[in-house]
Design an enzyme around this catalytic site. Sequence first.
Site, PDB file in Angstrom:
ATOM      1  N   TYR A 197       0.818  -1.211   0.000  1.00 52.38           N
ATOM      2  CA  TYR A 197       0.000   0.000   0.000  1.00 52.38           C
ATOM      3  C   TYR A 197       0.853   1.263   0.000  1.00 52.38           C
ATOM      4  O   TYR A 197       0.733   2.118  -0.887  1.00 52.38           O
ATOM      5  CB  TYR A 197      -0.948  -0.015   1.206  1.00 52.38           C
ATOM      6  CG  TYR A 197      -1.604   1.314   1.495  1.00 52.38           C
ATOM      7  CD1 TYR A 197      -2.384   1.951   0.542  1.00 52.38           C
ATOM      8  CD2 TYR A 197      -1.444   1.935   2.742  1.00 52.38           C
ATOM      9  CE1 TYR A 197      -2.995   3.164   0.811  1.00 52.38           C
ATOM     10  CE2 TYR A 197      -2.056   3.148   3.016  1.00 52.38           C
ATOM     11  CZ  TYR A 197      -2.829   3.761   2.046  1.00 52.38           C
ATOM     12  OH  TYR A 197      -3.418   4.971   2.306  1.00 52.38           O
ATOM     13  N   LYS A 204       1.503   3.970  -3.085  1.00 54.25           N
ATOM     14  CA  LYS A 204       1.090   5.353  -2.888  1.00 54.25           C
ATOM     15  C   LYS A 204       2.274   6.298  -3.038  1.00 54.25           C
ATOM     16  O   LYS A 204       2.131   7.406  -3.573  1.00 54.25           O
ATOM     17  CB  LYS A 204       0.443   5.525  -1.507  1.00 54.25           C
ATOM     18  CG  LYS A 204      -0.937   4.903  -1.366  1.00 54.25           C
ATOM     19  CD  LYS A 204      -1.978   5.533  -2.277  1.00 54.25           C
ATOM     20  CE  LYS A 204      -2.446   6.868  -1.769  1.00 54.25           C
ATOM     21  NZ  LYS A 204      -3.564   7.426  -2.598  1.00 54.25           N
TER      22      LYS A 204
END
Length: 493
Positions: A238, A242
């Site tokens: 994640y 990002k």
Amino acid sequence: MEESGSAIGFLENKTILITGSTGFLAKILLEKILRIQPNVKKLYLLLRATDETTAMQRFCNEVMRKDLFKVLKEKWGANLDSFISEKVSVVASDISVSDMGLKGSTLVEEIKHNVQIIINLAATTNFNERYDVALGTNTLGAKHVVNFAKQCPNFKLLVHVSTAYISGEKEGFILETPHKLGESLNGTEGLNIEIEQRIIEQRLKQLKANGASEKDVTIAMKDLGIQRANQYGWPNTYVFTKAMGEMLINDLKHNLPLIIIRPTIVTSTYKEPFSGWIEGTRTIDSLIVGYAKGKLTFIPCDTNSIIDMIPADMVVNTIIATMVRHKFQPPYQTRIYHIGSSMRNPIKIGDLQRFICQYFIEKPWINGDGNATKVKKITIFNNMASFHRYITIRYLIFLKILELVNKASCHSFEDKYIDLKRKLNWVIRQVQLYRPYLFFKVRFDDTNLEKLGRATQQNETNRETLFFDPKDINWENYFLNVHIPGLVKYVLK
């Protein structure tokens, strides 16, 4: 901020495009805008769907039917549907592909001509997401949003919502500064997003050639994401994807006005439209739910570490405040905002643990069978070594013995063995995923947020409408009377 620069006045007659419209923050943002400024001109809501009919079904089922909108429903009554149809256009899209999947949409030219602000909230926040899925949404999605914004002649501002935890496991004071393209956290050279795409494509092609099942492909893609993230210094897929999304958006924006929002751990609503609304298990909530259900009885953590959290409505208020403030900034200046509590109202993991235990010991969770799940105080290990020793002595040796006994007795203990193994694997997996945040030694600089707060408070209307100062939070009251009750009501059903 000038007295005339109120959020309500700013939003009037604006045309805004919001990506990821079925997401947690997007729902709260949509509700806030419609509630405080019914004279917004148009909200284009992008959500993943194959066609407009499916998109509208998702919008009705996954957005408007939520309790979150009960205040808006009370306000508009029987006129709500006509109000929504006038102000909202739901658009089928796929942010992971070029042009955000809008090529076939009859609305695409209308959107390009009219949109003034884009708020990119599309993301997959699963720490253990498939790498191909996470890269498509969190990284390439950012690129596609920027490229689309450049095609809009009346465009004024892009707000990209990232995460403060793109800092990985750095320690100390994290500044509100951009991530440069190709810059790793551990000094490893060679981070190249196009190469990452090719690695995914080659791995998928290899799996297909080997006849891998969909389950095997999913496992392989999850493992690949963690491996690639770790190689360059990030703890999970994640935050890695990002971070790469931020890299791309900064590299491609050129003269595009850009604001980057970096929330820390986002929790349930503090005040608006009412306190305690939440959806799904969000980061630390997985551990809270696990404890409530009796699955989590021990955990490794530094009880003196600060865990940085911020309620969701404060994040949404900050997004709106940054848009209002933008018109007073020099043109094309990128501004990054950390939205968290570690600088001005920190909470320690030990305090959080105490609140959780207090709540569920006094008010045990009632399971589906109507029985109260009794829990005890969590056993804390202050380092990973002591945690692993405990796991080995208390569980792994016993599990191995149980496995041998089970085989020797023609699988008479199969159910007990499988149940214990499943519970142990769950705990170990949670610890693997959340370990970086259980021993976190960071404070996030929020200088820009503090300046924004001072400017926002100059307007009397904004003082009531745009509250986002973490100093206002009483953490004990918030967890015992707002957040955990919200979890029980909306998640622990």
